[in-house]
Scaffold this active site. Structure first.
Site, PDB file in Angstrom:
ATOM      1  N   ASN A 154       0.801  -1.236   0.000  1.00 50.80           N
ATOM      2  CA  ASN A 154       0.000   0.000   0.000  1.00 50.80           C
ATOM      3  C   ASN A 154       0.829   1.280   0.000  1.00 50.80           C
ATOM      4  O   ASN A 154       0.440   2.266  -0.636  1.00 50.80           O
ATOM      5  CB  ASN A 154      -1.013  -0.017   1.150  1.00 50.80           C
ATOM      6  CG  ASN A 154      -0.364  -0.042   2.511  1.00 50.80           C
ATOM      7  OD1 ASN A 154       0.670  -0.667   2.695  1.00 50.80           O
ATOM      8  ND2 ASN A 154      -0.954   0.652   3.444  1.00 50.80           N
ATOM      9  N   GLU A 252       3.658  -5.139  12.343  1.00 50.29           N
ATOM     10  CA  GLU A 252       2.766  -3.984  12.154  1.00 50.29           C
ATOM     11  C   GLU A 252       1.633  -4.437  11.246  1.00 50.29           C
ATOM     12  O   GLU A 252       1.851  -4.682  10.057  1.00 50.29           O
ATOM     13  CB  GLU A 252       3.530  -2.825  11.483  1.00 50.29           C
ATOM     14  CG  GLU A 252       4.668  -2.267  12.309  1.00 50.29           C
ATOM     15  CD  GLU A 252       4.186  -1.485  13.521  1.00 50.29           C
ATOM     16  OE1 GLU A 252       3.000  -1.120  13.584  1.00 50.29           O
ATOM     17  OE2 GLU A 252       5.022  -1.255  14.412  1.00 50.29           O
ATOM     18  N   CYS A 286      -3.243   1.476   6.449  1.00 45.23           N
ATOM     19  CA  CYS A 286      -3.630   0.746   7.663  1.00 45.23           C
ATOM     20  C   CYS A 286      -4.293   1.668   8.676  1.00 45.23           C
ATOM     21  O   CYS A 286      -5.043   1.224   9.533  1.00 45.23           O
ATOM     22  CB  CYS A 286      -2.405   0.090   8.273  1.00 45.23           C
ATOM     23  SG  CYS A 286      -1.077   1.268   8.569  1.00 45.23           S
ATOM     24  N   GLU A 467       7.421   0.923  16.394  1.00 47.34           N
ATOM     25  CA  GLU A 467       8.514   1.491  15.602  1.00 47.34           C
ATOM     26  C   GLU A 467       8.581   2.987  15.892  1.00 47.34           C
ATOM     27  O   GLU A 467       7.562   3.606  16.192  1.00 47.34           O
ATOM     28  CB  GLU A 467       8.260   1.245  14.108  1.00 47.34           C
ATOM     29  CG  GLU A 467       8.232  -0.232  13.745  1.00 47.34           C
ATOM     30  CD  GLU A 467       7.931  -0.517  12.275  1.00 47.34           C
ATOM     31  OE1 GLU A 467       7.116   0.209  11.672  1.00 47.34           O
ATOM     32  OE2 GLU A 467       8.520  -1.462  11.725  1.00 47.34           O
TER      33      GLU A 467
END
Ligand code: NAD
Length: 486
Positions: A154, A252, A286, A467
């Site tokens: 994405n 993630e 996301c 992160e």
């Protein structure tokens, strides 16, 4: 003649471009045509890449943070210099609008290197003194070794560099595998590595599918850590496959992100931002909002204004700078997203605009592309799959709520916990709600405003680990406590 026109990618191993014995077709999502061949790598290619990364580790890991920082900054300069070329390629490969690639993806990819080039210079380790024992304790951090990096389609270069930059800044060497559907910009970046001064073997990129190349990387015994961004389902498989090696994982994953809009929200700010949070990058982020909870007193007004604005979003050729919504990543994905809308209708929900309601008007060259209009669905039940599962397309659901207590419970009523937005002018309420939401990120009265210094990541099925400046540093280094008695 046609195959001559195709772009053919090669793996990048030990500083060299290496052809592969077989290839996968890669499509231009805005035309539906094959335009690129991506190496279909497997164990053999991954083995060669891991070997190159292992060989490069002693030299790279012994460089000072300042030396590594200078190289990362140079790479950022080179990407910025070629920004337009990268943006064009990202838009063509992924289907996203040229505007989004120019203003978000590529600037951020360059910034990822710049950011970690700076942050690596500023970490301090811990030290404590135990006077009664005559001891001083301190921690030291060292790079781990070969990092395996796996990224989704994405935000291709954006997310890949978000992993490569901290990994190599900390002194690791890497084997990265981008998504087989969006490999072009990673391959382009390989051409800049030598010029930036990245020694051969520090960054190796192996292209191919998750099942073959990805799994070979996850299962390789000499890759002690895996940083993965992608779906929750794939993360489960990676966890299983890496378990026998006890690998360190950063995961993630997906989201089903709520927006909570109270009746004192400033709708002039909230509506345009919630449109962006629902439909930016075709809803393929996301962090995109897909459940909008609106307090009953303003529900009708919000819905009317929101739908009217959604209809203004222009869907079409991604290379047209006036277009807001480009193509979805693949035919299969488009079908999957459309099916969610059909299921909602079958359950009695109302589709207020977009799919099945408005006509899609595409230029002749884009008739076979994977396009879909921004779609707003109302009156969906909380238990509906449209309110529970990640759709990852330009589809958002709007529902009404009455009380603060109720909306917190409903917002938390999904398996995911990545990002949430809260809209209210009452500071006390904003704090209360933000604290109680099960979500790794909460934006109030804004969306997607990021400070890369701070932790990024999800709760529940949205991930494991975080992160960011400190978090990535901790993930990509091994810590040791040393005690000195005097
Ligand atoms: P995906 O899980 O299908 O694929 C992601 C990557 O994993 C790809 O490179 C793929 O080839 C690889 N892969 C697939 N199977 C594998 C296996 N068995 N072993 C090793 N690697 C494997 O995800 P996607 O469809 O590419 O991306 C969309 C998903 O990513 C969505 O769920 C989205 O929410 C999530 N995402 C999360 C974040 C975040 O930061 N939390 C950011 C962007 C996207």
């Amino acid at each position: 003649a046609q195959s001559k026109a195709l772009l053919v990618l090669e793996n990048f191993i030990g500083g060299k471009f290496i052809p592969c014995s077989s290839y996968i077709d890669s499509y231009n999502p805005s035309t539906g045509a094959v335009y690129c061949k991506v190496p279909d790598s497997g164990k053999e290619e991954v083995e060669a890449a891991v070997k190159a990364a292992k060989d490069a580790f002693p030299i790279w890991s012994s460089k000072s943070p300042l030396e590594r920082s200078q190289i990362l900054n140079k790479l950022a300069d080179l990407i910025e210099h070629d920004l337009e070329e990268f943006a064009q390629a990202e838009s063509k490969d992924q289907g996203k609008t040229i505007t989004f690639a120019r203003t978000v993806d590529i600037p951020r990819a360059a910034y990822n290197f710049r950011f970690f080039a700076s942050s690596i210079l500023h970490h301090v380790t811990e030290c404590t003194e135990m006077a009664t024992m005559g001891c001083v304790h301190y921690t030291s951090r060292t790079p781990v070794g070969v990092a395996g990096l796996i990224s989704p389609w994405n935000l291709p270069l954006y997310l890949l560099t978000w992993k490569i930059a901290p990994a190599i800044a900390c002194g690791n060497t890497v084997v990265a595998k981008p998504s087989e559907m969006t490999s072009v910009t990673a391959w382009m970046m390989c051409k800049l590595l030598e010029k930036a001064g990245v020694p051969h073997g520090v960054v190796n990129i192996v292209f191919g599918t998750g099942a073959k190349a990805g799994e070979a990387l996850v299962c390789h015994p000499d890759v002690p850590l895996i940083s993965f961004t992608g779906s929750t389902l794939t993360a489960q498989r990676i966890t299983e496959k890496s378990a026998p090696h006890c690998k360190r994982l950063s995961l993630e994953l997906g989201g089903k992100n709520p927006a909570i809009i109270f009746d004192d929200a400033d709708l002039s700010q909230c509506i345009p931002t919630t449109l962006r949070s629902s439909f930016a990058n075709q809803g393929e982020i996301c962090l995109c909002t897909s459940r909008i909870f609106v307090q009953r007193g303003i529900y009708s007004e919000f819905l009317k204004r929101f739908v009217a604005e959604a209809k203004k979003w222009k869907t079409g050729n991604p290379s047209d700078p006036t277009v807001d919504v480009g193509a979805l990543i693949s035919k299969e994905h488009l079908e999957k997203v459309r099916n969610y809308v059909k299921k909602a209708q079958a359950e009695g929900a109302r589709v207020l605009c977009g799919e099945g309601v408005d006509a899609l008007d595409l230029p002749p060259g884009n008739q076979k592309g994977y396009f879909m209009l921004p779609t707003v669905i109302a009156e969906v039940k909380d238990e509906s799959c449209c309110m529970q599962e990640e759709i990852f397309g330009p589809v958002t659901c709007v529902v009404a709520f009455d009380t603060e207590e109720e909306v917190i419970k409903r917002a938390n009523g999904v398996k995911y916990g990545l990002a949430a937005t809260v809209w209210s002018s009452n500071v006390g309420r904003v704090h209360r709600v933000a604290h109680r939401l099960q979500s790794g990120l909460v934006w109030t009265n804004c969306w997607l405003v990021r400070d890369l210094n701070l932790p990024f990541g999800g709760m529940k099925a949205s991930g494991i680990g975080r992160e960011g400046a400190k978090d990535s540093y901790e993930f990509f280094t091994e810590v040791k406590t040393i005690t000195i008695k005097h």
